[in-house]
Every structure is written in structure tokens, then in C-alpha cells.
Design an enzyme around this catalytic site. Sequence first.
Site, PDB file in Angstrom:
ATOM      1  N   CYS A  86       0.917  -1.226   0.170  1.00 16.94           N
ATOM      2  CA  CYS A  86      -0.127   0.035  -0.063  1.00 16.94           C
ATOM      3  C   CYS A  86       0.905   1.198  -0.047  1.00 16.94           C
ATOM      4  CB  CYS A  86      -1.078   0.009   0.970  1.00 16.94           C
ATOM      5  SG  CYS A  86      -2.380   1.128   0.895  1.00 16.94           S
ATOM      6  N   HIS A 176      -3.687  -5.021   0.974  1.00 16.85           N
ATOM      7  CA  HIS A 176      -3.001  -5.586   2.288  1.00 16.85           C
ATOM      8  C   HIS A 176      -3.044  -7.042   2.204  1.00 16.85           C
ATOM      9  CE1 HIS A 176      -2.722  -1.842   4.211  1.00 16.85           C
ATOM     10  NE2 HIS A 176      -3.461  -1.375   3.472  1.00 16.85           N
ATOM     11  N   GLU A 178      -1.439  -8.625   4.308  1.00 12.42           N
ATOM     12  CA  GLU A 178      -1.375  -9.271   6.049  1.00 12.42           C
ATOM     13  C   GLU A 178      -2.619  -9.466   6.388  1.00 12.42           C
ATOM     14  OE1 GLU A 178      -0.925  -4.539   5.960  1.00 12.42           O
ATOM     15  OE2 GLU A 178      -0.927  -5.984   4.522  1.00 12.42           O
ATOM     16  N   VAL A 233       0.191 -16.628  31.963  1.00 12.64           N
ATOM     17  CA  VAL A 233       1.070 -17.489  30.927  1.00 12.64           C
ATOM     18  C   VAL A 233       2.453 -16.452  30.598  1.00 12.64           C
ATOM     19  CG1 VAL A 233       1.406 -18.218  28.785  1.00 12.64           C
ATOM     20  CG2 VAL A 233      -0.825 -18.490  29.709  1.00 12.64           C
TER      21      VAL A 233
END
EC number: 6.3.5.2
Length: 520
Positions: A86, A176, A178, A233
Site C-alpha cells: 500500500c 493488504h 497481511e 502465562v
Amino acid sequence: MTQTAQPDTVLIVDFGSQVTQLIARRVREAGVYCEIVPFQSADAGFKRLQPKAVILSGSPASTVDEGSPRAPQIIFDSGVPVFGICYGQQTMCMQLGGKVESGHHREFGRAFLDVNKDCALFEGLWSSGSRHQVWMSHGDRVTALPDGFEVVATSSNAPYAFIADEKRKYYGVQFHPEVVHTPDGAKLIGNFIHNIAGIKGDWSMSAYRAKAVQAIRDQVGDKRVICALSGGVDSSVAALLIHEAVGDQLTCILVDHGLMRKDEAANVVAMFSEHYNLHLLHVDASERFIGELEGVSDPETKRKIIGRLFIETFEEEAKKLGGADFLGQGTLYPDVIESVSFTGGPSVTIKSHHNVGGLPERMNMQLVEPLRELFKDEVRALGKELGLPDSFIGRHPFPGPGLAIRCPGGITREKLEILREADAIYLDEIRKAGLYDAIWQAFAVLLPVQTVGVMGDGRTYEFVCALRAVTSVDGMTADFYHYDMEFLGRAATRIINEVRGINRVVYDVTSKPPGTIEWE
């Protein structure tokens, strides 16, 4: 822990996109180490990391505006493959001699890409003449290509939607890849990393573990480390990793504020003391915390009291131990990535762990943060590598202030006990139904409301319990979990019958947004 130069690293230059972290996630999922560096320090980042490939992120900025962000020239002089996404595509084009203009028609959301030429990046994925769904979010667009580039795919509003300079291994996309809304996006990024840049993808948790242990030893030497262990965690994995590195030089402190789930403190102490032979100091500070919280109804005031008391208690206990040179923390990568201001200098917003914020400065200690290069799912994988049981690694998120923010209104010890019992029954029913792993987070809330009920021949006037369960990927957005009514009826019946003080149960069907996951 500072990442040293490594041959198989991808550098991600961040121009301020809201989804830059997703690029890093896709690279990590491909088995390759990467780091996000803001554009202002990308030159130094490139020299430090000596990456095998570079990805240029998107941005809310416009390349046509004066003073808009640019990639450092060292990237294009180096000869490494570059993938511009982009805004990253647009600035690459402009810097290499092309042109970009503000689009006449902005393109946001789903679009379709028409592939008109085969490309090395498409290998095993796309071919000439095919059409594919992608996700667009742009106002500007490329209007003239630099020398050496050619168009390999177009969309209705982006004639240069996918461009390539195969000789220099430069690729640019207007969409995009991703985001999950581009179905083949992760594979495109994988092709760039593996096929174009030639990176093997052998970055693993076992390799990270060995590197982290050595780095801790190098940093700490023969000095002492203390670590705040919450039972979550992150802090648990950090503690085990530090313990593997320096053994008895580590002391963990569990501050029990009386706001944990049923039997949680005892279970954490048993697991770490008995199974991992870790030196753990269990401090029961519940009287102190609940004493100050009693009657406090404002949620922000609750948080501030808990935060202040935690620091005071931890500091007191650490001094009793004779102090230490280092403080271990379970800081994760999203906490340390610099946020980017494309209108000025870098806006560094490094978050402190909610429990230990300010402690390093107050106690003159250096931080040991062995997880600062990892995302949450990678921490879980590392926990598994270290031998933590799946039942522990897969636990639902639990807020630092604990049950205090699941008890709206004033807090009393009695109300906390009622809530603790109801919550335990609810989670037990979820596990029995085999639903625990399908739910992101589930918990009970004790409302500051009492209602009339009938139990046996008597009238009751007791509290209302709300049940909450959501599905989510990252906690940023969430949808309520769609239980069947039989399950809800079963859970409600058990809570009302077994918990003295509750005579009505309701289920929260609010998504995020507009609501938040927690009630306070």
C-alpha cells in the site's frame, strides 16, 4: 534482551499503519524472524539487523504530501528484496522515479485483482488470467512506474495494483496481503520470504529458547534476579526461562491480593514449587488489599489502589530478600513496538506491565525481558517447549486487578467469595461441555443488584450473577459466545442451588464494540 544481527531476518519498516503487527505475524508464521522498526530509525535498524529482505508497511499518510515518510536509501542500495505494501508500494515508486497521485475514487474494502502476467511471487499460487479477492484501503495510487517495473495485476481502481521489478526483486501491492480478508495474502508473503529472498524458515521456539537462555546468562552473570509471578502465562513462561538460565539466582514473588480465582494461588504455588523446583515466595496480602478496597465502587480507583498496593508489597518483600540487581518481566513484543507518528518524531509508547510499572526505577534494578521479541501465541508455544501443561498454557486471559473488576460497585470479602464460587462452577460446566478451548474468555460477574426469589417455601432477596463468554482472535474485537439454552439452564441451576447469595442468573449478549469484554 537485544536482538543481534542474524542472517535470516526480515526488516519491517513501519510507516504508522494500524495493521503493521499483522505483517510481522505472517512473517513469523512462515518460520522466519522479523523485527518492526519505525521509519525514523529504519536506517540504523537496517545496519543493525542486516536483513535478508525488507517489507515496507502501509500508512495513514499520503505520499503526495510534503514531508511524508520515506524509506531510507540504504534499503534500495543494498540489493536485498523489497516488498512494498500500500503506502510502502507508493513510496518505493516515488523514491525510484515513479509517480503517485491522490485517487479520484478511493478504494476501501473487498476488491478483485485480475492477474495479467505471471510473476515469480505467484509461483504455486496465481497464474495469468486468474482473478482473486484482496482487501484495499487507499486513497492515493501509483500513476507512473519507475524504470524496470511492470504491471502484473490490476483492480478496477488501481491499474498498478501489483507491480514487479523481477531483476531487482522489488515488488509492490496496493492491497493488504497481511489481513485475513485477502485469502491468499499470507501465502504471497510466504512466497516473498522463501522463494524470492531465499530464507529457509527454520526459526523455531527451540532455537529461540537456546538463544534466550544464553542471552540471560550473558546479561545477569552471577547476580540475583527477582520476578513477579502472577500465575498468568506471560510471567510464568518468563520465570521458567530465567530459571533455566540462572537457576537459584532467581527468586519469584507471588503477591496474593485476595482477588484471584478459586484455589488459583495454591495451584500456582504447587505447580512451580513442586514440579519446577523454583524458589517461590507466596505473600498473602489479601487483608491489606481487600481492606483498602472495601466500599470502593469506582473501577479506576480500584485499579489504582491495586496497582499501588502491589508495588508497595512487592518492594517490601524484595527488600526483605536483600534486594536484587535484576527484575524479570513477561513483557511481550506488542508492548515494546514503538508507535509511529508520521507527522513528527517517533512517539514511543512502551507499556509497563500492569503489576510492576515503575518498579525498576524505584528499586534501581535492570530489566530482564526474555519474551520481548515474541507475540502471545509464540509465548504459548515457548511455554509448551518448556514443559508447561496444555491446561495451563491454554487458560483464558485474566485481568491484573482480578475479581475486583468483576464485582461492580463496592467490594466486600463476602461478595468476592460468592463471585469466586459462581465463577468456579461456571468454568467447570464449560469444561464438562468441552467448550473451554472454543471460547476466548469466560467468567462470572456479581452485579450490585439484588432481586426477589423463591427457594423452597421461603422468599429470598439475593444478588444477580451475570455470565460472560466471548470469542475473539486478539481481544481487540469480540462476539458473545452462542451457547445453547440447555447449557445456560444447567449452569444457572447449579449456581443458584450451590452458591448461597445468588438467586438469579443472566447471560451477557453484548459484543465488542460497543461493549468491552470486562464489565469494568
